[in-house]
Design a protein around this motif. Structure first.
Motif, PDB file in Angstrom:
ATOM      1  N   GLY A 108       5.036  -6.780  57.920  1.00  0.00           N
ATOM      2  CA  GLY A 108       4.586  -7.039  56.561  1.00  0.00           C
ATOM      3  C   GLY A 108       4.218  -5.784  55.800  1.00  0.00           C
ATOM      4  N   SER A 109       3.722  -4.769  56.509  1.00  0.00           N
ATOM      5  CA  SER A 109       3.350  -3.520  55.833  1.00  0.00           C
ATOM      6  C   SER A 109       4.560  -2.849  55.192  1.00  0.00           C
ATOM      7  N   PHE A 110       5.763  -3.145  55.663  1.00  0.00           N
ATOM      8  CA  PHE A 110       6.979  -2.584  55.072  1.00  0.00           C
ATOM      9  C   PHE A 110       7.036  -2.911  53.588  1.00  0.00           C
ATOM     10  N   GLY A 111       6.712  -4.141  53.222  1.00  0.00           N
ATOM     11  CA  GLY A 111       6.758  -4.531  51.813  1.00  0.00           C
ATOM     12  C   GLY A 111       5.762  -3.772  50.971  1.00  0.00           C
ATOM     13  N   TRP A 112       4.494  -3.727  51.404  1.00  0.00           N
ATOM     14  CA  TRP A 112       3.458  -3.052  50.609  1.00  0.00           C
ATOM     15  C   TRP A 112       3.741  -1.553  50.499  1.00  0.00           C
ATOM     16  N   LEU A 113       4.156  -0.941  51.625  1.00  0.00           N
ATOM     17  CA  LEU A 113       4.363   0.509  51.625  1.00  0.00           C
ATOM     18  C   LEU A 113       5.647   0.895  50.900  1.00  0.00           C
ATOM     19  N   ALA A 114       6.683   0.067  51.001  1.00  0.00           N
ATOM     20  CA  ALA A 114       7.910   0.347  50.262  1.00  0.00           C
ATOM     21  C   ALA A 114       7.668   0.278  48.763  1.00  0.00           C
ATOM     22  N   ALA A 115       6.973  -0.760  48.310  1.00  0.00           N
ATOM     23  CA  ALA A 115       6.697  -0.908  46.882  1.00  0.00           C
ATOM     24  C   ALA A 115       5.795   0.196  46.369  1.00  0.00           C
ATOM     25  N   ASP A 116       4.890   0.666  47.218  1.00  0.00           N
ATOM     26  CA  ASP A 116       4.000   1.751  46.811  1.00  0.00           C
ATOM     27  C   ASP A 116       4.762   3.064  46.686  1.00  0.00           C
ATOM     28  N   ALA A 117       5.712   3.295  47.592  1.00  0.00           N
ATOM     29  CA  ALA A 117       6.479   4.543  47.574  1.00  0.00           C
ATOM     30  C   ALA A 117       7.613   4.516  46.561  1.00  0.00           C
ATOM     31  N   ARG A 118       8.228   3.345  46.353  1.00  0.00           N
ATOM     32  CA  ARG A 118       9.373   3.209  45.454  1.00  0.00           C
ATOM     33  C   ARG A 118       9.180   1.965  44.586  1.00  0.00           C
ATOM     34  N   PRO A 119       8.194   1.977  43.696  1.00  0.00           N
ATOM     35  CA  PRO A 119       7.846   0.754  42.962  1.00  0.00           C
ATOM     36  C   PRO A 119       8.970   0.182  42.120  1.00  0.00           C
ATOM     37  N   GLY A 120       9.841   1.023  41.569  1.00  0.00           N
ATOM     38  CA  GLY A 120      10.928   0.507  40.749  1.00  0.00           C
ATOM     39  C   GLY A 120      12.059  -0.100  41.546  1.00  0.00           C
ATOM     40  N   GLN A 121      12.075   0.129  42.852  1.00  0.00           N
ATOM     41  CA  GLN A 121      13.180  -0.324  43.688  1.00  0.00           C
ATOM     42  C   GLN A 121      12.910  -1.649  44.382  1.00  0.00           C
ATOM     43  N   VAL A 122      11.660  -2.035  44.510  1.00  0.00           N
ATOM     44  CA  VAL A 122      11.313  -3.301  45.157  1.00  0.00           C
ATOM     45  C   VAL A 122      11.154  -4.354  44.068  1.00  0.00           C
ATOM     46  N   ARG A 123      12.068  -5.321  44.034  1.00  0.00           N
ATOM     47  CA  ARG A 123      12.092  -6.307  42.960  1.00  0.00           C
ATOM     48  C   ARG A 123      11.319  -7.579  43.315  1.00  0.00           C
ATOM     49  N   ALA A 124      11.092  -7.826  44.595  1.00  0.00           N
ATOM     50  CA  ALA A 124      10.278  -8.961  45.023  1.00  0.00           C
ATOM     51  C   ALA A 124      10.039  -8.819  46.518  1.00  0.00           C
ATOM     52  N   ILE A 125       8.937  -9.425  46.971  1.00  0.00           N
ATOM     53  CA  ILE A 125       8.583  -9.407  48.392  1.00  0.00           C
ATOM     54  C   ILE A 125       8.283 -10.824  48.847  1.00  0.00           C
ATOM     55  N   LEU A 126       8.989 -11.268  49.882  1.00  0.00           N
ATOM     56  CA  LEU A 126       8.646 -12.493  50.603  1.00  0.00           C
ATOM     57  C   LEU A 126       7.991 -12.067  51.905  1.00  0.00           C
ATOM     58  N   ALA A 127       6.670 -12.142  51.953  1.00  0.00           N
ATOM     59  CA  ALA A 127       5.904 -11.705  53.121  1.00  0.00           C
ATOM     60  C   ALA A 127       5.650 -12.924  54.001  1.00  0.00           C
ATOM     61  N   GLN A 142       6.789   3.490  56.136  1.00  0.00           N
ATOM     62  CA  GLN A 142       6.881   3.910  54.738  1.00  0.00           C
ATOM     63  C   GLN A 142       7.976   4.951  54.541  1.00  0.00           C
ATOM     64  N   ARG A 143       8.085   5.892  55.453  1.00  0.00           N
ATOM     65  CA  ARG A 143       9.111   6.929  55.332  1.00  0.00           C
ATOM     66  C   ARG A 143      10.514   6.320  55.388  1.00  0.00           C
ATOM     67  N   CYS A 144      10.730   5.424  56.330  1.00  0.00           N
ATOM     68  CA  CYS A 144      12.056   4.835  56.481  1.00  0.00           C
ATOM     69  C   CYS A 144      12.361   3.828  55.371  1.00  0.00           C
ATOM     70  N   ALA A 145      11.348   3.085  54.924  1.00  0.00           N
ATOM     71  CA  ALA A 145      11.562   2.147  53.819  1.00  0.00           C
ATOM     72  C   ALA A 145      11.984   2.882  52.564  1.00  0.00           C
ATOM     73  N   ALA A 146      11.312   3.992  52.258  1.00  0.00           N
ATOM     74  CA  ALA A 146      11.670   4.780  51.074  1.00  0.00           C
ATOM     75  C   ALA A 146      13.090   5.323  51.199  1.00  0.00           C
ATOM     76  N   ALA A 147      13.448   5.804  52.396  1.00  0.00           N
ATOM     77  CA  ALA A 147      14.797   6.342  52.591  1.00  0.00           C
ATOM     78  C   ALA A 147      15.852   5.256  52.434  1.00  0.00           C
ATOM     79  N   LEU A 148      15.564   4.045  52.923  1.00  0.00           N
ATOM     80  CA  LEU A 148      16.525   2.953  52.784  1.00  0.00           C
ATOM     81  C   LEU A 148      16.732   2.597  51.316  1.00  0.00           C
ATOM     82  N   LEU A 149      15.651   2.465  50.559  1.00  0.00           N
ATOM     83  CA  LEU A 149      15.779   2.114  49.144  1.00  0.00           C
ATOM     84  C   LEU A 149      16.450   3.227  48.355  1.00  0.00           C
ATOM     85  N   ASP A 150      16.220   4.474  48.728  1.00  0.00           N
ATOM     86  CA  ASP A 150      16.920   5.580  48.072  1.00  0.00           C
ATOM     87  C   ASP A 150      18.428   5.465  48.280  1.00  0.00           C
TER      88      ASP A 150
END
Length: 351
Positions: free
Chosen positions: A195-214, A173-181
């Motif tokens: 797979g948790s990268f998608g859920w945790l990234a969207a939770d931390a940066r909801p406006g930055q994740v436009r879709a998830i293919l899990a 989650q920490r690294c996913a948020a930093a990447l999207l920032d």
């Protein structure tokens, strides 16, 4: 490898790499960098889509799972570049090109064996009683005997993961948020334990994740996993629920019967189900192969997501004419055809 037909490589406008999520930790030997995630990026000269695609590997794999196949063909990264997407391929913390040290990252789980990987990923059809769909597997691109060069190439890239699942998810989650920032809005393609990268990234940066293919994400909900449990349903670390949950035990669960024979019963939330407000605007596709053990359980992830207000759909490859695939579909014989299906889904669903 010999006999592989090669297309000309895609022309790139830019390529490079960087790390995100770098932490500094003081140890007896001095101040050290830790917790970082490696990111390789490639931008096609013929870019046709504004949103980049971030590719996240699974368990003990690494970003090379998307860069090529063990029989020498270009991987999904190249396929997505040919479809006009900029691609970011990560090596999660303490895996691949993200350096690992036990003093900084904790102990590792056991390394994978040929027997385990052959039964799970390479040739489940050799143990057809393992699960109902195993006998359907046909798409491994090489031989299955120890000593086969394709099998050796696959095994050489697989390794152990950090043993503490909660720590793995916190790093994700920490690294996913930093990447999207750093890169802005993106589409995420995740696999297995990634797979948790998608859920945790969207939770931390909801406006930055436009879709998830899990792609066959870690699960099913609430399941035990190597190093821990998905105690928050999808993850081993907290997510934002509505109404809020201060501890995993506050999230009720109940067993839902499988929708048809050959599938397993899976846990969902007890009603009334808490919602995942940071994922409610994020289109999700759970992608499942016909002959993977995940074919029997991925419906549970879709059920959990929909119950929590997430617009999730289930892409079963066989329903799109893609037969015989296992868990490592991105390196199997028909990997380009699967990539084309995923690119078409992104084009239709990602804003």
């Amino acid at each position: 490898m010999d006999g592989v037909t090669r297309q000309a490589p895609p022309v790139l406008a830019d390529q490079g790499f960087f790390w995100v999520g770098v932490e500094r930790e003081e140890r007896a030997g001095g101040l050290m960098a830790a917790g970082q995630m490696f990111v390789q990026y490639m931008v096609p000269a013929a870019r046709r889509h504004a949103l980049p695609v971030v590719m996240v590997h699974g368990g003990g794999g690494q970003g090379l799972d998307y860069l090529g196949t063990p029989d020498g063909r270009p991987g999904w990264a190249t396929a997505f570049l040919r479809h006009g997407y900029a691609v970011y391929v990560v090596d999660r913390t303490a895996l691949g090109r993200s350096p690992y040290h036990p003093e900084l990252h904790g102990p590792l789980g056991p390394p994978p064996t040929y027997g385990l990987m052959r039964g799970r990923f390479v040739a489940p059809e050799l143990t057809p009683d393992a699960y109902p769909q195993a006998v359907l597997h046909t798409q491994w691109p090489g031989g299955t005997a120890v000593g086969d060069p394709v099998l050796d190439q696959f095994m050489a890239g697989q390794g152990p993961s950090v043993a503490d699942l909660a720590r793995v998810h916190a790093d994700i989650q920490r690294c996913a948020a930093a990447l999207l920032d750093r890169i802005g809005p993106a589409v995420l393609v995740t696999h297995s334990a990634g797979g948790s990268f998608g859920w945790l990234a969207a939770d931390a940066r909801p406006g930055q994740v436009r879709a998830i293919l899990a792609v066959e994400p870690q699960g099913p909900p609430f399941a035990a996993a190597p190093g821990g449990e998905l105690s928050w349903g999808l993850t081993a670390v907290p997510m934002r629920f509505d109404p809020p949950a201060a501890a995993p035990g506050e999230i009720g669960r109940e067993l839902r019967a499988a929708p048809r024979p050959g599938l397993q019963d899976c846990f969902v939330q007890a009603e009334p189900a808490r919602q995942l407000p940071n994922l409610r605007e994020v289109p999700v596709a759970v992608v499942t192969a016909e002959a993977s053990w995940k074919a029997a359980e991925d419906h549970g992830m879709v059920d959990f997501l929909r119950q929590a207000g997430v617009p999730a759909e289930h892409l079963r490859l066989e329903e799109h004419g893609l037969r015989g695939n296992g868990h490592m579909m991105m390196i199997e014989r028909n990997s380009d055809e699967i990539a084309a299906l995923l690119c078409d889904w992104i084009r239709r669903r990602a804003a």
